[in-house]
Write a protein that holds these residues in place. Structure first.
Motif, short mmCIF file in Angstrom:
data_model
loop_
_atom_site.label_atom_id
_atom_site.label_comp_id
_atom_site.label_asym_id
_atom_site.label_seq_id
_atom_site.Cartn_x
_atom_site.Cartn_y
_atom_site.Cartn_z
N ASN A 252 49.37 -6.09 53.74
CA ASN A 252 49.95 -5.77 52.44
C ASN A 252 51.03 -4.72 52.65
N TYR A 253 51.64 -4.25 51.60
CA TYR A 253 52.76 -3.33 51.74
C TYR A 253 52.40 -1.91 51.34
N GLN A 254 51.12 -1.57 51.43
CA GLN A 254 50.68 -0.21 51.13
C GLN A 254 50.35 0.50 52.44
N ARG A 255 50.92 1.68 52.65
CA ARG A 255 50.61 2.44 53.85
C ARG A 255 51.01 3.90 53.66
N ASP A 256 50.57 4.72 54.60
CA ASP A 256 50.83 6.16 54.60
C ASP A 256 50.08 6.82 53.43
N GLY A 257 50.41 8.07 53.16
CA GLY A 257 49.65 8.82 52.17
C GLY A 257 48.55 9.63 52.84
N LEU A 258 47.82 10.41 52.03
CA LEU A 258 46.79 11.32 52.54
C LEU A 258 45.73 10.59 53.34
N MET A 259 45.42 11.12 54.53
CA MET A 259 44.37 10.65 55.41
C MET A 259 44.60 9.21 55.89
N ALA A 260 45.86 8.85 56.10
CA ALA A 260 46.16 7.54 56.67
C ALA A 260 45.70 7.50 58.12
N ALA A 261 45.12 6.37 58.52
CA ALA A 261 44.64 6.22 59.89
C ALA A 261 45.76 5.75 60.81
N ALA A 262 45.58 5.94 62.09
CA ALA A 262 46.56 5.46 63.05
C ALA A 262 46.58 3.94 63.08
N ALA A 263 47.73 3.37 63.45
CA ALA A 263 47.85 1.92 63.50
C ALA A 263 46.95 1.35 64.59
N SER A 264 46.26 0.28 64.26
CA SER A 264 45.44 -0.43 65.24
C SER A 264 46.33 -1.32 66.10
N PRO A 265 45.87 -1.75 67.25
CA PRO A 265 46.69 -2.62 68.11
C PRO A 265 47.18 -3.85 67.37
N GLY A 266 48.48 -4.11 67.48
CA GLY A 266 49.07 -5.29 66.85
C GLY A 266 49.60 -5.06 65.46
N GLU A 267 49.30 -3.92 64.83
CA GLU A 267 49.72 -3.70 63.45
C GLU A 267 51.18 -3.29 63.34
N ALA A 268 51.83 -2.96 64.47
CA ALA A 268 53.24 -2.58 64.42
C ALA A 268 54.16 -3.80 64.48
N ARG A 269 53.64 -4.95 64.84
CA ARG A 269 54.46 -6.16 64.89
C ARG A 269 54.75 -6.64 63.47
N GLU A 270 55.75 -7.51 63.32
CA GLU A 270 56.09 -8.05 62.01
C GLU A 270 54.88 -8.82 61.45
N GLY A 271 54.55 -8.51 60.24
CA GLY A 271 53.36 -9.09 59.63
C GLY A 271 52.17 -8.17 59.69
N GLY A 272 52.23 -7.13 60.51
CA GLY A 272 51.17 -6.15 60.59
C GLY A 272 51.34 -5.07 59.53
N GLN A 273 50.33 -4.24 59.41
CA GLN A 273 50.33 -3.22 58.36
C GLN A 273 51.42 -2.18 58.57
N TYR A 274 51.84 -1.95 59.82
CA TYR A 274 52.86 -0.94 60.11
C TYR A 274 54.13 -1.58 60.67
N ALA A 275 54.48 -2.76 60.18
CA ALA A 275 55.70 -3.44 60.59
C ALA A 275 56.93 -2.76 59.96
N LEU A 276 58.12 -3.17 60.40
CA LEU A 276 59.34 -2.62 59.82
C LEU A 276 59.46 -2.96 58.34
N THR A 277 59.02 -4.16 57.98
CA THR A 277 59.14 -4.62 56.60
C THR A 277 58.03 -4.02 55.76
N ASN A 278 58.42 -3.29 54.72
CA ASN A 278 57.43 -2.64 53.86
C ASN A 278 57.80 -2.84 52.40
#
Length: 393
Positions: A252-278
């Motif tokens: 989804n396109y919700q991320r960051d904010g108070l007490m956000a967890a570190a990205a899990s493996p694979g979440e930085a790719r496109e389609g992941g929670q921490y992708a460039l597209t938000n």
């Protein structure tokens, strides 16, 4: 102990977590006190988390969500002495006759489960199933040994003699037999009570494709209220806490904010929670950016005249027949114990409220009312004798 947390599996080894709790009692409440037990189960499915947030009773005290805060206020202890205030409880119940079915369950033998292993669990609310063809059926969940749910179709719901979305009513098994779908196994306790119980955040708005809500008014209020409470209690990222984290990829396109967890493996790719597209809409679906999936879209809910959402005036509602049917299922010993519990809790209640309660018992079943009235008279006599003995040693 007032809460318990168990981990296990259901069906095709789907991981689950369950939490049991009291309703009126606080953290100082004991397991052997008369109270409704909360019964909540989270299913960690391959398509996300689904939370079944219910109780150990198939009905509840109210059908109007606006009544919930006042109801809870009457159940909590008197701040002056930290004791249960039965005047407040009975005064609320007497003024809300739709509570009588649940009151009958609570004050009967069923009000004190032998243990968490010896009670049923219910969704209480009506929920719904829907399939890829957009067909919807109404359901109530029953957690019983080797049993499952009972089913109500949309067409049946329109013409049945009780409102299927009234939280103070049950669906008679004779009309809607239970349908077995699997077995729930609870097989281990938590390793860390705070991390796995205190931070466990159930919400009836956590659905997965194929399961949804209903026009039940109290359910509709809980759909937003639970998540709102969790955001206040555990922060906006409460769903990233390990016990609340889905066991499937999150897109989804919700991320960051108070007490956000570190990205899990694979979440930085496109389609992941921490992708460039938000953001959405975007032009990156071909690159893997998440987009709405038409195959899991919920069919439309009936609106206006077909939604069964008109205000239910208690003066015209049948609040007592199902309580009477339950009373007639009790054996002689259960009926006597029920009457004594009524009488004991009504001793310090004002006469006007007591008479209304007895009238409601009579409306459910004449014998019910007669026994409670007699038990109240006998209790008053015993109290008078005891007081006289104390004053004249």
């Amino acid at each position: 102990m007032t809460c318990a947390d168990f981990l296990g599996s259901v069906g095709r080894q789907t991981p689950v977590v369950a939490r049991f709790s009291t309703v009126a009692g606080g953290q100082d409440s004991a397991d052997n006190l008369r109270d409704v037990r909360g019964f909540s189960v989270r299913f960690y499915t391959e398509e996300g988390n689904w939370d079944m947030v219910g109780n150990n009773t198939p009905v509840f005290f109210i059908r109007e969500p606006s009544k919930f805060p006042d109801f809870i206020h009457t159940q909590k202890k008197d701040p002056r002495n930290n004791l249960v205030n039965w005047q407040n409880r009975w005064e609320f119940w007497a003024n809300h006759p739709q509570s009588f079915h649940q009151v009958t369950i609570l004050l009967s033998d069923r009000g004190i489960p032998y243990s968490y292993r010896h009670m049923n669990g219910y969704s209480s609310h009506t929920l719904s199933f829907y399939n890829e063809r957009g067909e919807r059926v109404w359901v109530k969940w029953h957690f019983k040994t080797n049993q499952g749910i009972r089913n109500l179709t949309d067409e049946q719901a329109r013409h049945y003699h009780i409102n299927p979305f009234d939280l103070t009513k049950v669906w008679p098994h004779a009309d809607f037999p239970l349908m077995e779908i699997g077995q729930l196994e609870l097989n281990r306790n938590p390793d860390n009570y705070f991390a796995q119980v205190e931070q466990l955040a159930f919400s009836p708005s956590n659905f997965v494709p194929g399961i949804s809500g209903s026009p039940d008014r109290v359910l509709q209020s809980r759909l937003w209220a639970y998540a709102d409470a969790h955001r206040y209690r555990l922060s906006v990222n409460y769903q990233q806490i390990e016990v609340n984290r889905p066991r499937c990829p999150v897109s989804n396109y919700q991320r960051d904010g108070l007490m956000a967890a570190a990205a899990s493996p694979g979440e930085a790719r496109e389609g992941g929670q921490y992708a460039l597209t938000n953001f959405y809409p975007n032009d990156r679906a071909a690159e893997g950016a998440p987009v709405p999936d038409a195959s899991v879209v919920e069919p439309p809910m009936p609106l206006e005249q077909e939604a069964w959402v008109n205000y239910h005036d208690n003066r015209d509602e049948d609040n007592f027949s199902q309580a009477g049917e339950l009373y007639r299922l009790f054996d002689e010993g259960q009926r006597e114990r029920l009457a004594r519990v009524f009488a004991t809790t009504l001793q310090e209640v004002t006469a006007g409220v007591r008479q209304r309660v007895i009238a409601q018992c009579c409306a459910a079943d004449e014998d019910y009312g007669r026994r409670v009235a007699q038990a109240c008279r006998e209790g008053a006599g015993e109290s008078a004798t005891a007081e006289q003995t104390l004053n004249n040693p």
